[in-house]
Design a protein around this motif. Structure first.
Motif, PDB file in Angstrom:
ATOM      1  N   VAL A 121     -60.619  25.583  28.685  1.00  0.00           N
ATOM      2  CA  VAL A 121     -59.167  25.824  28.839  1.00  0.00           C
ATOM      3  C   VAL A 121     -58.767  25.536  30.281  1.00  0.00           C
ATOM      4  O   VAL A 121     -57.726  24.911  30.540  1.00  0.00           O
ATOM      5  CB  VAL A 121     -58.770  27.277  28.471  1.00  0.00           C
ATOM      6  N   GLU A 122     -59.621  25.963  31.212  1.00  0.00           N
ATOM      7  CA  GLU A 122     -59.315  25.697  32.627  1.00  0.00           C
ATOM      8  C   GLU A 122     -59.281  24.193  32.896  1.00  0.00           C
ATOM      9  O   GLU A 122     -58.401  23.709  33.614  1.00  0.00           O
ATOM     10  CB  GLU A 122     -60.320  26.396  33.538  1.00  0.00           C
ATOM     11  N   ASP A 123     -60.214  23.442  32.291  1.00  0.00           N
ATOM     12  CA  ASP A 123     -60.217  21.980  32.471  1.00  0.00           C
ATOM     13  C   ASP A 123     -58.892  21.389  31.980  1.00  0.00           C
ATOM     14  O   ASP A 123     -58.282  20.549  32.641  1.00  0.00           O
ATOM     15  CB  ASP A 123     -61.359  21.327  31.673  1.00  0.00           C
ATOM     16  N   VAL A 124     -58.465  21.837  30.790  1.00  0.00           N
ATOM     17  CA  VAL A 124     -57.290  21.252  30.139  1.00  0.00           C
ATOM     18  C   VAL A 124     -55.991  21.656  30.861  1.00  0.00           C
ATOM     19  O   VAL A 124     -55.042  20.880  30.927  1.00  0.00           O
ATOM     20  CB  VAL A 124     -57.254  21.669  28.643  1.00  0.00           C
ATOM     21  N   VAL A 125     -55.989  22.859  31.424  1.00  0.00           N
ATOM     22  CA  VAL A 125     -54.749  23.328  32.068  1.00  0.00           C
ATOM     23  C   VAL A 125     -54.755  23.053  33.575  1.00  0.00           C
ATOM     24  O   VAL A 125     -53.775  22.513  34.112  1.00  0.00           O
ATOM     25  CB  VAL A 125     -54.529  24.841  31.800  1.00  0.00           C
ATOM     26  N   LEU A 126     -55.878  23.378  34.233  1.00  0.00           N
ATOM     27  CA  LEU A 126     -55.878  23.339  35.703  1.00  0.00           C
ATOM     28  C   LEU A 126     -56.547  22.095  36.274  1.00  0.00           C
ATOM     29  O   LEU A 126     -56.435  21.820  37.467  1.00  0.00           O
ATOM     30  CB  LEU A 126     -56.608  24.582  36.253  1.00  0.00           C
ATOM     31  N   LEU A 167     -46.507  28.480  28.505  1.00  0.00           N
ATOM     32  CA  LEU A 167     -47.845  28.027  28.110  1.00  0.00           C
ATOM     33  C   LEU A 167     -48.479  29.150  27.276  1.00  0.00           C
ATOM     34  O   LEU A 167     -48.533  30.301  27.718  1.00  0.00           O
ATOM     35  CB  LEU A 167     -48.717  27.710  29.323  1.00  0.00           C
ATOM     36  N   VAL A 168     -48.885  28.811  26.063  1.00  0.00           N
ATOM     37  CA  VAL A 168     -49.469  29.790  25.137  1.00  0.00           C
ATOM     38  C   VAL A 168     -50.919  29.387  24.895  1.00  0.00           C
ATOM     39  O   VAL A 168     -51.179  28.361  24.271  1.00  0.00           O
ATOM     40  CB  VAL A 168     -48.702  29.803  23.787  1.00  0.00           C
ATOM     41  N   GLY A 214     -51.375  33.323  36.297  1.00  0.00           N
ATOM     42  CA  GLY A 214     -51.062  33.204  37.730  1.00  0.00           C
ATOM     43  C   GLY A 214     -50.726  31.763  38.087  1.00  0.00           C
ATOM     44  O   GLY A 214     -49.756  31.497  38.817  1.00  0.00           O
ATOM     45  N   ALA A 215     -51.505  30.828  37.557  1.00  0.00           N
ATOM     46  CA  ALA A 215     -51.265  29.406  37.853  1.00  0.00           C
ATOM     47  C   ALA A 215     -49.925  28.956  37.270  1.00  0.00           C
ATOM     48  O   ALA A 215     -49.151  28.240  37.927  1.00  0.00           O
ATOM     49  CB  ALA A 215     -52.401  28.565  37.277  1.00  0.00           C
ATOM     50  N   GLY A 229     -54.202  17.823  34.120  1.00  0.00           N
ATOM     51  CA  GLY A 229     -54.103  18.992  33.245  1.00  0.00           C
ATOM     52  C   GLY A 229     -52.653  19.381  32.974  1.00  0.00           C
ATOM     53  O   GLY A 229     -51.726  18.894  33.639  1.00  0.00           O
ATOM     54  N   ALA A 230     -52.478  20.296  32.021  1.00  0.00           N
ATOM     55  CA  ALA A 230     -51.129  20.684  31.585  1.00  0.00           C
ATOM     56  C   ALA A 230     -50.274  21.204  32.734  1.00  0.00           C
ATOM     57  O   ALA A 230     -49.064  20.959  32.773  1.00  0.00           O
ATOM     58  CB  ALA A 230     -51.236  21.728  30.482  1.00  0.00           C
ATOM     59  N   LEU A 231     -50.920  21.889  33.697  1.00  0.00           N
ATOM     60  CA  LEU A 231     -50.141  22.474  34.796  1.00  0.00           C
ATOM     61  C   LEU A 231     -49.367  21.405  35.569  1.00  0.00           C
ATOM     62  O   LEU A 231     -48.242  21.643  36.022  1.00  0.00           O
ATOM     63  CB  LEU A 231     -51.071  23.252  35.734  1.00  0.00           C
ATOM     64  N   GLU A 232     -50.000  20.225  35.696  1.00  0.00           N
ATOM     65  CA  GLU A 232     -49.336  19.126  36.447  1.00  0.00           C
ATOM     66  C   GLU A 232     -47.993  18.752  35.842  1.00  0.00           C
ATOM     67  O   GLU A 232     -47.059  18.395  36.551  1.00  0.00           O
ATOM     68  CB  GLU A 232     -50.236  17.873  36.461  1.00  0.00           C
ATOM     69  N   GLY A 233     -47.905  18.811  34.505  1.00  0.00           N
ATOM     70  CA  GLY A 233     -46.665  18.377  33.858  1.00  0.00           C
ATOM     71  C   GLY A 233     -45.755  19.521  33.455  1.00  0.00           C
ATOM     72  O   GLY A 233     -44.622  19.288  33.015  1.00  0.00           O
TER      73      GLY A 233
END
Ligand code: NAP
Length: 298
Positions: free
Chosen positions: A73-78, A93-94, A109-110, A82-86
Motif C-alpha cells: 500500500v505504501e508503494d502504491v500510495v507513497l 483516499l480509502v 498523515g501523508a 504513487g497515488a499521493l502525487e496525483g
C-alpha cells in the motif's frame, strides 16, 4: 449533482469484483493494476485504464486502494508515481487492504499534506461476498468523510460499521481475522484428531453442523477442506501477513495473545513449506505432511 469520480488501485481476488460493483453502479471509474492485463474485464464494463496510481488519482474524487501488505500500500500510495502525487485537494483516499493501524495512520498523515481526507476501510468476507456485493466494511476515520463515501462503499458491502478514528477499522479487522484464524486452526486440529482416532471426518462435520457453535464457515470452508480443495479465495500468505500484524498490534498494546502467537507460527511454517499461494485452509495439508486430502465424501 454529478457523481464522485472513483479511482480503484489493485485488481486482485478482492479488488476486481469490488471495482466491478462500482462500475456497474454507474460511477465514472478509472482503474490501475500493477499487472495491467487484470484491468481488462473492468475496461469492458466501461472503466478507463490509468498508466500509474498518480494518473488515476489525478482524475478522481475518491481513490480506493486494495493491495496486499502494508509495504505494498505504501508503494502504491507513497512511492514514485504513487497515488499521493496525483491526489487532489478535497479528495478522499480509502484504503481497503488489511494493514496495521500504524500504516493507516501513516497514510492518513501523508494524505493530509495534500489537503485530502483518509479512511481505512478493510473488509470482512472473501471472494464470494466481494462478488455478491455483501462484504462487511469496517471504517476508521471522520464521520462526515464516511458519510460522503458511503454510497460508493454500499455498492460493495451490505454492512458498514464505523469503528472509530483512523486506524480503528484496521484494528477491528485484525481482531476479526484473529477469530477466523483460530476457527480454522481449531477445525483443522479437530479433523486431524478425528482421523488419527479412526473416526469418519464426514460424521464429525455433521456433529459440527448440529452443534450450538455451527457456522456457515464450516459448511463452505469445512466441506472444501474435506475434499482437499485448497483453491485460493484468501491466500495463506495473506493470512500469515495478518497474523504478523495482529501479533505486532498485541505487542504494541500489551495484549496477551499466546494462542494467536502459536497460530502465527503455524501459518508462517506452512508458507515456508510452499503453501503460501493456496487457500489459508491449506494448513490442513501442511499438518497432514502434504497428504492431498483427508477424505473424499461420496
Ligand atoms: P491478491 O489476490 O493477492 O491481490 C493483490 C493485489 O495487490 C493485486 O492487484 C496485486 O497486483 C496488488 N499488489 C500487491 N503488491 C503490490 C505492489 N507492491 N505494488 C502494486 N500492486 C501490488 O489479494 P486479495 O485477496 O485481493 O487481497 C487484497 C487485500 O485484501 C489484502 O490486504 C488481503 O489481506 C485483504 N483481504 C482479502 C480477503 C480474501 O478473502 N481474499 C478478504 C478480506 C481482506 P498484481 O495483480 O500485479 O499482482
Amino acid at each position: 449533482m454529478s457523481r464522485e469520480r472513483v479511482a480503484f488501485l489493485g485488481l486482485g481476488t478482492m479488488g476486481a469484483p469490488m471495482a466491478a460493483h462500482i462500475a456497474k453502479a454507474g460511477y465514472p471509474l478509472i482503474v490501475w493494476n500493477r499487472t495491467p492485463a487484470k484491468a481488462r474485464p473492468l475496461i469492458t464494463l466501461g472503466a478507463k485504464a490509468a498508466k500509474s496510481p498518480a494518473h488515476a488519482a489525478a482524475e478522481a474524487d475518491v481513490v480506493i486502494t486494495m493491495v496486499s501488505r502494508p509495504q505494498d500500500v505504501e508503494d502504491v500510495v507513497l512511492g514514485p508515481s504513487g497515488a499521493l502525487e496525483g491526489l487532489q485537494a478535497g479528495a478522499v483516499l480509502v484504503d481497503m487492504s488489511t494493514v496495521s493501524p500504524v500504516t493507516s495512520r501513516k497514510l492518513a498523515g501523508a494524505v493530509a499534506t495534500k489537503h485530502a481526507e483518509f479512511l481505512d476501510a478493510p473488509v470482512v468476507g472473501s471472494k464470494g461476498p466481494a462478488t455478491d456485493g455483501t462484504l462487511v466494511i469496517l471504517v476508521g476515520g471522520l464521520p462526515p468523510t464516511l458519510k460522503r463515501c458511503e454510497p460508493i462503499l454500499r455498492t460493495m458491502g451490505k454492512t458498514i460499521i464505523h469503528a472509530g478514528n483512523v486506524g480503528c477499522g484496521s484494528a477491528l479487522k485484525l481482531a476479526t481475522n484473529l477469530m477466523l484464524g483460530h476457527l480454522s486452526a481449531g477445525f483443522v486440529e479437530a479433523l486431524i484428531l478425528v482421523q488419527a482416532a479412526g473416526l469418519d471426518p464426514q460424521r464429525f462435520l455433521e456433529v459440527v453442523h448440529a452443534s450450538p457453535f455451527a457456522s456457515p464457515w464450516y459448511q463452505t470452508k469445512g466441506v472444501g477442506m474435506l475434499k482437499g480443495d485448497f483453491t485460493p479465495h484468501f491466500a495463506l500468505k495473506h493470512m500469515r501477513k495478518d497474523f504478523e500484524l495482529m501479533c505486532g498490534l498485541a505487542k504494541e498494546t500489551r495484549a496477551a495473545v499466546p494462542v494467536t502467537e502459536a497460530i502465527r507460527k503455524l501459518f508462517a511454517e506452512a508458507e515456508s513449506a510452499g503453501k503460501g499461494e493456496l487457500d489459508y485452509s491449506a494448513i490442513l495439508a501442511h499438518l497432514q505432511g502434504n497428504a492431498p486430502a483427508v477424505v473424499t465424501p461420496s
